[in-house]
Write a protein that holds these residues in place. Sequence first.
Motif, PDB file in Angstrom:
ATOM      1  N   GLU A 208      48.259 -13.209  28.606  1.00  0.00           N
ATOM      2  CA  GLU A 208      47.160 -13.473  27.694  1.00  0.00           C
ATOM      3  C   GLU A 208      46.113 -14.331  28.380  1.00  0.00           C
ATOM      4  O   GLU A 208      46.427 -15.211  29.162  1.00  0.00           O
ATOM      5  N   VAL A 209      44.857 -14.043  28.096  1.00  0.00           N
ATOM      6  CA  VAL A 209      43.739 -14.852  28.557  1.00  0.00           C
ATOM      7  C   VAL A 209      43.005 -15.302  27.308  1.00  0.00           C
ATOM      8  O   VAL A 209      42.646 -14.492  26.471  1.00  0.00           O
ATOM      9  N   HIS A 210      42.798 -16.601  27.169  1.00  0.00           N
ATOM     10  CA  HIS A 210      42.087 -17.140  26.020  1.00  0.00           C
ATOM     11  C   HIS A 210      40.705 -17.592  26.472  1.00  0.00           C
ATOM     12  O   HIS A 210      40.571 -18.172  27.541  1.00  0.00           O
ATOM     13  N   GLY A 211      39.687 -17.347  25.671  1.00  0.00           N
ATOM     14  CA  GLY A 211      38.359 -17.776  26.075  1.00  0.00           C
ATOM     15  C   GLY A 211      37.332 -17.627  24.977  1.00  0.00           C
ATOM     16  O   GLY A 211      37.644 -17.289  23.842  1.00  0.00           O
ATOM     17  N   ILE A 212      36.096 -17.902  25.356  1.00  0.00           N
ATOM     18  CA  ILE A 212      34.941 -17.770  24.473  1.00  0.00           C
ATOM     19  C   ILE A 212      34.167 -16.541  24.912  1.00  0.00           C
ATOM     20  O   ILE A 212      33.940 -16.321  26.103  1.00  0.00           O
ATOM     21  N   MET A 213      33.736 -15.747  23.948  1.00  0.00           N
ATOM     22  CA  MET A 213      32.954 -14.556  24.241  1.00  0.00           C
ATOM     23  C   MET A 213      31.586 -14.686  23.582  1.00  0.00           C
ATOM     24  O   MET A 213      31.488 -15.038  22.407  1.00  0.00           O
ATOM     25  N   CYS A 214      30.557 -14.423  24.343  1.00  0.00           N
ATOM     26  CA  CYS A 214      29.192 -14.419  23.828  1.00  0.00           C
ATOM     27  C   CYS A 214      29.112 -13.456  22.636  1.00  0.00           C
ATOM     28  O   CYS A 214      29.731 -12.396  22.632  1.00  0.00           O
ATOM     29  N   GLY A 215      28.364 -13.854  21.618  1.00  0.00           N
ATOM     30  CA  GLY A 215      28.215 -13.030  20.424  1.00  0.00           C
ATOM     31  C   GLY A 215      27.637 -11.656  20.719  1.00  0.00           C
ATOM     32  O   GLY A 215      27.972 -10.678  20.051  1.00  0.00           O
ATOM     33  N   HIS A 216      26.757 -11.561  21.719  1.00  0.00           N
ATOM     34  CA  HIS A 216      26.193 -10.260  22.087  1.00  0.00           C
ATOM     35  C   HIS A 216      27.280  -9.290  22.524  1.00  0.00           C
ATOM     36  O   HIS A 216      27.260  -8.119  22.161  1.00  0.00           O
ATOM     37  N   VAL A 217      28.232  -9.778  23.317  1.00  0.00           N
ATOM     38  CA  VAL A 217      29.321  -8.923  23.794  1.00  0.00           C
ATOM     39  C   VAL A 217      30.294  -8.643  22.656  1.00  0.00           C
ATOM     40  O   VAL A 217      30.695  -7.500  22.438  1.00  0.00           O
ATOM     41  N   HIS A 218      30.643  -9.686  21.919  1.00  0.00           N
ATOM     42  CA  HIS A 218      31.593  -9.531  20.817  1.00  0.00           C
ATOM     43  C   HIS A 218      31.099  -8.531  19.780  1.00  0.00           C
ATOM     44  O   HIS A 218      31.867  -7.729  19.263  1.00  0.00           O
ATOM     45  N   ASN A 219      29.799  -8.555  19.488  1.00  0.00           N
ATOM     46  CA  ASN A 219      29.211  -7.643  18.498  1.00  0.00           C
ATOM     47  C   ASN A 219      28.802  -6.307  19.103  1.00  0.00           C
ATOM     48  O   ASN A 219      28.174  -5.493  18.430  1.00  0.00           O
ATOM     49  N   GLU A 220      29.141  -6.103  20.376  1.00  0.00           N
ATOM     50  CA  GLU A 220      28.846  -4.859  21.105  1.00  0.00           C
ATOM     51  C   GLU A 220      27.355  -4.571  21.178  1.00  0.00           C
ATOM     52  O   GLU A 220      26.926  -3.424  21.219  1.00  0.00           O
ATOM     53  N   GLU A 221      26.536  -5.634  21.208  1.00  0.00           N
ATOM     54  CA  GLU A 221      25.091  -5.477  21.373  1.00  0.00           C
ATOM     55  C   GLU A 221      24.723  -5.356  22.847  1.00  0.00           C
ATOM     56  O   GLU A 221      23.700  -4.771  23.192  1.00  0.00           O
ATOM     57  N   ARG A 222      25.544  -5.971  23.709  1.00  0.00           N
ATOM     58  CA  ARG A 222      25.332  -5.944  25.157  1.00  0.00           C
ATOM     59  C   ARG A 222      26.688  -5.819  25.843  1.00  0.00           C
ATOM     60  O   ARG A 222      27.694  -6.264  25.323  1.00  0.00           O
ATOM     61  N   PRO A 223      26.696  -5.255  27.062  1.00  0.00           N
ATOM     62  CA  PRO A 223      27.968  -5.134  27.789  1.00  0.00           C
ATOM     63  C   PRO A 223      28.389  -6.457  28.436  1.00  0.00           C
ATOM     64  O   PRO A 223      27.561  -7.345  28.678  1.00  0.00           O
TER      65      PRO A 223
END
Length: 104
Positions: free
Chosen positions: A7-22
């Motif tokens: 497992e890798v735990h981390g923070i993901m930018c909202g753009h990536v999480h919402n599939e707005e940007r790769p």
Amino acid sequence: MSDHSHEVHGIMCGHVHNEERPLKLIEHGPEGQWDFMCGQTDHDTQEAINAAVVVCKGCAMKGFLLPSGVQELPASHTAKLNSKTERWDVRKMTAEEIAEYYED
């Protein structure tokens, strides 16, 4: 007891999480934290609030594959997608980049 070795735990930018940007930038911070980001610099305070905490099991994350070897990315290193070659360029963070982790 569950096995968390994959497992890798981390923070993901909202753009990536919402599939707005790769996903184009991965940072493995000096104290082991992970950031999965779009790589652009237009994030504001609200974007930071909208960042998501993610858990990545194995190599699959939100419908796409993490680059090969990302779980072995050493602390204080970044992996950035080179749009021309479609390869991930890995480098050690600069002293300034590392200092940013301690400013928060």
